[in-house]
Design a protein around this motif. Structure first.
Motif, mmCIF file in Angstrom:
data_model
loop_
_atom_site.group_PDB
_atom_site.id
_atom_site.type_symbol
_atom_site.label_atom_id
_atom_site.label_comp_id
_atom_site.label_asym_id
_atom_site.label_seq_id
_atom_site.Cartn_x
_atom_site.Cartn_y
_atom_site.Cartn_z
ATOM 1 N N THR A 112 -35.635 3.134 14.408
ATOM 2 C CA THR A 112 -35.445 1.808 14.974
ATOM 3 C C THR A 112 -36.794 1.136 15.176
ATOM 4 O O THR A 112 -37.771 1.791 15.547
ATOM 5 C CB THR A 112 -34.710 1.892 16.328
ATOM 6 N N LEU A 113 -36.844 -0.173 14.931
ATOM 7 C CA LEU A 113 -38.025 -0.969 15.195
ATOM 8 C C LEU A 113 -37.645 -2.037 16.210
ATOM 9 O O LEU A 113 -36.584 -2.654 16.088
ATOM 10 C CB LEU A 113 -38.515 -1.615 13.899
ATOM 11 N N GLU A 114 -38.479 -2.227 17.217
ATOM 12 C CA GLU A 114 -38.275 -3.275 18.204
ATOM 13 C C GLU A 114 -39.527 -4.138 18.305
ATOM 14 O O GLU A 114 -40.632 -3.664 18.048
ATOM 15 C CB GLU A 114 -37.994 -2.691 19.598
ATOM 16 N N THR A 115 -39.323 -5.380 18.679
ATOM 17 C CA THR A 115 -40.422 -6.286 19.009
ATOM 18 C C THR A 115 -39.869 -7.342 19.928
ATOM 19 O O THR A 115 -38.648 -7.475 20.063
ATOM 20 C CB THR A 115 -41.043 -6.914 17.746
ATOM 21 N N THR A 116 -40.747 -8.086 20.578
ATOM 22 C CA THR A 116 -40.296 -9.244 21.334
ATOM 23 C C THR A 116 -40.946 -10.488 20.744
ATOM 24 O O THR A 116 -42.086 -10.440 20.283
ATOM 25 C CB THR A 116 -40.628 -9.148 22.841
ATOM 26 N N TYR A 161 -35.979 -8.090 19.698
ATOM 27 C CA TYR A 161 -35.374 -7.906 18.391
ATOM 28 C C TYR A 161 -35.309 -6.400 18.167
ATOM 29 O O TYR A 161 -36.338 -5.727 18.184
ATOM 30 C CB TYR A 161 -36.230 -8.532 17.289
ATOM 31 N N ARG A 162 -34.106 -5.866 17.970
ATOM 32 C CA ARG A 162 -33.914 -4.433 17.698
ATOM 33 C C ARG A 162 -33.352 -4.319 16.284
ATOM 34 O O ARG A 162 -32.306 -4.894 15.982
ATOM 35 C CB ARG A 162 -32.960 -3.816 18.711
ATOM 36 N N ILE A 163 -34.073 -3.590 15.421
ATOM 37 C CA ILE A 163 -33.721 -3.487 14.000
ATOM 38 C C ILE A 163 -33.524 -2.013 13.644
ATOM 39 O O ILE A 163 -34.391 -1.188 13.864
ATOM 40 C CB ILE A 163 -34.838 -4.089 13.120
#
Length: 171
Positions: A112-116, A161-163
């Motif tokens: 999983t990749l996250e960012t704000t 954002y959770r990808i």
């Protein structure tokens, strides 16, 4: 890597890159600028979860910084993405993000990749939305930090954002 990126090399940051990363972040006029000290520490302590693009002379011209979330060891949190103004428009941010994701999926087993992203940062919204599309991954959004949580003046909310899931063969 595209032909416009052919003269560039993407690898892990080194401590000596910290000052250049700080300058690129400062000159972006978009990112929340951290102290120069924090970029030095980032290059030392989080090199395995970060990436830097270098020109033909080895000078950093773009970067992605990230870390593995302590409470979610399968998740890479992307902290900042920045490209020197002279190198924008070459899809370098996308190449950096793809390269970092491929490396961390392969080496660390991340899924999983996250960012704000703040609502006014359309470039980052496009970058991460297209990343999810390229990797055939689901994209979920939710407000993580509301405006009133920021103590240092007006700040837009930060949308998480959770990808995922990401796989070693995607992209």
């Amino acid at each position: 890597m595209t032909a416009a990126q052919a003269d560039l090399q993407i690898d892990r940051p080194r401590v000596a890159d910290g000052a250049a990363l700080w300058r690129i972040a400062r000159d972006s006029k978009v990112l929340d600028l951290n102290s120069s000290y924090s970029y030095l520490l980032w290059c030392r302590d989080f090199a395995a979860t970060s990436a830097v693009a270098r020109d033909g002379h080895g000078v950093p011209v773009g970067f992605v910084t990230g870390y593995v979330r302590p409470d979610r060891p399968d998740t890479l949190l992307v902290w900042q993405v920045a490209v020197d103004e002279a190198y924008r428009g070459r899809r370098l941010a996308a190449a950096l993000l793809d390269g970092l994701a491929a490396r961390t999926v392969a080496e660390l087993g991340l899924t999983t990749l996250e960012t704000t992203i703040s609502p006014d940062n359309t470039a980052s919204q496009r970058l991460f939305t297209s990343f999810a599309e390229r990797h055939g991954a689901r994209l979920e959004r939710e407000v993580l930090f509301e405006t009133d949580l920021f103590p240092d003046g007006p700040h837009e909310p930060e949308v998480l954002y959770r990808i995922g899931p990401l796989s070693a063969t995607a992209g």
